[in-house]
Write an enzyme that holds these catalytic residues in place. Structure first.
Site, PDB file in Angstrom:
ATOM      1  N   CYS A 191       0.820  -1.225   0.000  1.00  8.63           N
ATOM      2  CA  CYS A 191       0.000   0.000   0.000  1.00  8.63           C
ATOM      3  C   CYS A 191       0.850   1.270   0.000  1.00  8.63           C
ATOM      4  O   CYS A 191       0.349   2.359  -0.272  1.00  8.63           O
ATOM      5  CB  CYS A 191      -0.944   0.008   1.197  1.00  8.63           C
ATOM      6  SG  CYS A 191      -2.004  -1.432   1.237  1.00  8.63           S
TER       7      CYS A 191
ATOM      8  N   HIS B 179      -3.428   7.100   2.406  1.00 10.72           N
ATOM      9  CA  HIS B 179      -3.785   5.809   1.813  1.00 10.72           C
ATOM     10  C   HIS B 179      -5.161   5.410   2.324  1.00 10.72           C
ATOM     11  O   HIS B 179      -5.422   5.430   3.530  1.00 10.72           O
ATOM     12  CB  HIS B 179      -2.735   4.771   2.206  1.00 10.72           C
ATOM     13  CG  HIS B 179      -3.190   3.373   1.950  1.00 10.72           C
ATOM     14  ND1 HIS B 179      -3.680   2.966   0.727  1.00 10.72           N
ATOM     15  CD2 HIS B 179      -3.247   2.281   2.768  1.00 10.72           C
ATOM     16  CE1 HIS B 179      -4.010   1.688   0.802  1.00 10.72           C
ATOM     17  NE2 HIS B 179      -3.767   1.261   2.023  1.00 10.72           N
TER      18      HIS B 179
ATOM     19  N   ASN C 234      -9.999  -0.474  -0.523  1.00  9.86           N
ATOM     20  CA  ASN C 234      -8.544  -0.306  -0.468  1.00  9.86           C
ATOM     21  C   ASN C 234      -7.956  -0.840  -1.778  1.00  9.86           C
ATOM     22  O   ASN C 234      -7.972  -2.046  -2.022  1.00  9.86           O
ATOM     23  CB  ASN C 234      -8.008  -1.087   0.741  1.00  9.86           C
ATOM     24  CG  ASN C 234      -6.507  -0.990   0.896  1.00  9.86           C
ATOM     25  OD1 ASN C 234      -5.811  -0.538  -0.009  1.00  9.86           O
ATOM     26  ND2 ASN C 234      -6.011  -1.442   2.032  1.00  9.86           N
TER      27      ASN C 234
HETATM   28  N1  ACO Z   1     -18.395  -9.626   8.343  1.00 13.58           N
HETATM   29  C1  ACO Z   1     -18.871  -9.941   9.557  1.00 13.58           C
HETATM   30  N2  ACO Z   1     -18.077 -10.260  10.585  1.00 13.58           N
HETATM   31  C2  ACO Z   1     -16.756 -10.255  10.375  1.00 13.58           C
HETATM   32  C3  ACO Z   1     -16.200  -9.940   9.133  1.00 13.58           C
HETATM   33  C4  ACO Z   1     -17.075  -9.613   8.092  1.00 13.58           C
HETATM   34  N3  ACO Z   1     -16.654  -9.286   6.866  1.00 13.58           N
HETATM   35  N4  ACO Z   1     -14.856  -9.988   9.227  1.00 13.58           N
HETATM   36  C5  ACO Z   1     -14.572 -10.344  10.486  1.00 13.58           C
HETATM   37  N5  ACO Z   1     -15.725 -10.507  11.184  1.00 13.58           N
HETATM   38  C6  ACO Z   1     -15.886 -10.895  12.576  1.00 13.58           C
HETATM   39  C7  ACO Z   1     -14.688 -11.621  13.124  1.00 13.58           C
HETATM   40  O1  ACO Z   1     -14.770 -12.998  12.778  1.00 13.58           O
HETATM   41  C8  ACO Z   1     -14.838 -11.393  14.599  1.00 13.58           C
HETATM   42  O2  ACO Z   1     -15.799 -12.286  15.092  1.00 13.58           O
HETATM   43  P1  ACO Z   1     -15.602 -12.976  16.523  1.00 13.58           P
HETATM   44  O3  ACO Z   1     -15.585 -11.845  17.508  1.00 13.58           O
HETATM   45  O4  ACO Z   1     -16.788 -13.862  16.621  1.00 13.58           O
HETATM   46  O5  ACO Z   1     -14.301 -13.698  16.426  1.00 13.58           O
HETATM   47  C9  ACO Z   1     -15.437  -9.970  14.675  1.00 13.58           C
HETATM   48  O6  ACO Z   1     -15.988  -9.712  13.373  1.00 13.58           O
HETATM   49  C10 ACO Z   1     -14.452  -8.901  15.028  1.00 13.58           C
HETATM   50  O7  ACO Z   1     -13.293  -9.103  14.226  1.00 13.58           O
HETATM   51  P2  ACO Z   1     -12.074  -8.119  14.311  1.00 13.58           P
HETATM   52  O8  ACO Z   1     -11.019  -8.594  13.373  1.00 13.58           O
HETATM   53  O9  ACO Z   1     -11.686  -7.886  15.723  1.00 13.58           O
HETATM   54  O10 ACO Z   1     -12.736  -6.776  13.742  1.00 13.58           O
HETATM   55  P3  ACO Z   1     -12.094  -5.363  13.615  1.00 13.58           P
HETATM   56  O11 ACO Z   1     -12.933  -4.372  14.300  1.00 13.58           O
HETATM   57  O12 ACO Z   1     -10.626  -5.390  13.913  1.00 13.58           O
HETATM   58  O13 ACO Z   1     -12.262  -5.090  12.057  1.00 13.58           O
HETATM   59  C11 ACO Z   1     -10.933  -5.101  10.080  1.00 13.58           C
HETATM   60  C12 ACO Z   1     -11.650  -5.943  11.140  1.00 13.58           C
HETATM   61  C13 ACO Z   1     -11.968  -4.263   9.354  1.00 13.58           C
HETATM   62  C14 ACO Z   1     -10.242  -6.043   9.111  1.00 13.58           C
HETATM   63  C15 ACO Z   1      -9.914  -4.184  10.795  1.00 13.58           C
HETATM   64  O14 ACO Z   1      -9.120  -4.911  11.664  1.00 13.58           O
HETATM   65  C16 ACO Z   1      -9.040  -3.466   9.812  1.00 13.58           C
HETATM   66  O15 ACO Z   1      -9.495  -2.676   9.035  1.00 13.58           O
HETATM   67  N6  ACO Z   1      -7.736  -3.704   9.876  1.00 13.58           N
HETATM   68  C17 ACO Z   1      -6.805  -3.054   8.972  1.00 13.58           C
HETATM   69  C18 ACO Z   1      -6.667  -3.911   7.813  1.00 13.58           C
HETATM   70  C19 ACO Z   1      -6.285  -3.159   6.579  1.00 13.58           C
HETATM   71  O16 ACO Z   1      -6.723  -2.076   6.297  1.00 13.58           O
HETATM   72  N7  ACO Z   1      -5.466  -3.818   5.826  1.00 13.58           N
HETATM   73  C20 ACO Z   1      -5.144  -3.314   4.536  1.00 13.58           C
HETATM   74  C21 ACO Z   1      -3.739  -3.320   4.236  1.00 13.58           C
HETATM   75  S1  ACO Z   1      -2.790  -2.350   5.278  1.00 13.58           S
HETATM   76  C22 ACO Z   1      -3.370  -0.901   5.059  1.00 13.58           C
HETATM   77  O17 ACO Z   1      -3.776  -0.621   3.997  1.00 13.58           O
HETATM   78  C23 ACO Z   1      -3.405  -0.047   6.230  1.00 13.58           C
END
Ligand code: ACO
Length: 327
Positions: A113, A254, A284
């Protein structure tokens, strides 16, 4: 003093839109969950037969057209991508051929990214060294082809697209890139990566069945380090130029996730109207998010002479970086 000035911007987004409601039919998720956790409403998906080089070429053509520069005048093409057409050669070389940029040399940068911000930094060094005068800097990705569309943790986040800027050497006035900062920390490499198929985890029936060729991510960890790193590298850019948050006309980060952007903006002490956000429309698109957003903002008349524009990115590696521009 030679400065690298942006004289043209361009972008290209594929036509096909995949909404959260479409993804509801593919994995166990909901529009409400995706919007609340990421701010993303829809993303673009490249058509069959449409490749990273095609999108990069269209974006570059638009940037050249805006600048009124012909392809034969370009000295260098730098393309930030992790989804090139082939493992090698560089997709930038295919773009060079498509454009007919026969006097340039071309290479790709793999910084996930942060790819565009790294590419901009390298292009800036090239121009400031006096080695050349015109550089195409591109970010382009076809992430939809390395996303596991059965994995709800990742498939809701990403999309395809391309953006480009033309940088030109300028000795008039003080407009141009004021600074670029780049960092990486390889100790985090496996929190966000594509395990296969390189020369370590090679194509085999077993590795294919393991779905090793798809992006893997530990979202929670990525989130925390992303906010911390985007904040520190943004402040580093401001401090290096003796500026403060109130001097920033527009912050174009980003576009990973609306929550990451809002948390970062708050820590830098930027107001909502100083931050450009389009993640709701495209998700993204990794190395493409910043040049696409810049082109949108530019064509909407939001980038004006003298404005201070702050770009910051974070991604796999981990890599992170910033660029400060006087428009
Ligand atoms: N739909 C429904 N539920 C979901 C989904 C989905 N698509 N994805 C995960 N869940 C569930 C998980 O299984 C978990 O369930 P559980 O509590 O029963 O285990 C619950 O939701 C919470 O999951 P978390 O991973 O804790 O959720 P979080 O609030 O952290 O959000 C996310 C997840 C959106 C991926 C977040 O962590 C994030 O955005 N991280 C950054 C990732 C990113 O942007 N990466 C891109 C590359 S790097 C960059 O560009 C910065």
């Amino acid at each position: 003093m030679i400065r690298a000035r942006i004289t043209g911007t361009g972008s290209y987004m594929p036509e096909q839109i995949r909404t959260n409601f479409d993804i509801e039919k593919m994995v166990d998720t909901t529009n409400d969950w995706i919007v609340a956790r990421t701010g993303i409403e829809e993303r673009r998906i490249a058509a069959e037969g449409e490749y990273t080089s095609d999108m990069a070429t269209r974006a570059a053509e638009r940037a050249l057209e805006m600048a009124g520069v012909s392809a034969s005048e370009i000295d260098l093409i730098v393309l930030g991508t992790i989804t090139g057409d082939y493992p090698w050669p560089a997709t930038a070389c295919i773009v060079q051929q498509n454009l007919g940029a026969n006097n340039a040399y071309a290479y790709d940068i793999s910084a996930a990214c942060t790819g565009f911000v790294y590419a901009l930094g390298c292009a800036n060094d090239f121009i400031q060294s006096g080695r050349g005068k015109k550089v195409l800097v591109i970010g382009a990705e076809t992430l939809s082809r390395i996303i596991d569309w059965t994995d709800r943790n990742t498939c809701v986040l990403f999309g395809d697209g391309a953006g480009a800027v033309l940088l030109e050497a300028s000795e008039d006035g003080d407009a141009g890139l004021l600074s670029s900062h780049m960092h990486s920390d390889g100790s985090y490499f496996d929190l966000l990566y594509q395990p296969g198929f390189g020369t370590r985890i090679m194509l085999s029936a077993e590795n294919y069945d393991n779905r090793s060729n798809y992006l893997k991510m530990q979202g929670n960890e990525v989130f925390k380090v992303a906010v911390r790193s985007l904040t520190s590298v943004s402040l580093e850019a401001l401090e290096a130029n003796g500026l403060s948050a109130s001097d920033v006309s527009l912050f174009i980060p980003h576009q990973a996730n609306k929550r990451i952007l809002e948390a970062t903006a708050k820590r830098i002490k930027l107001n909502d109207d100083q931050v450009y956000i389009n993640v709701h429309k495209y998700g993204n698109t990794s190395g493409a998010t910043i040049p696409v957003a810049m082109d949108e903002a530019n064509r909407a008349g939001m980038l004006n002479a003298g404005d201070i524009i702050l770009l910051s990115a974070f991604g796999g590696g981990f890599t992170w970086g910033s660029a400060l521009i006087r428009w």
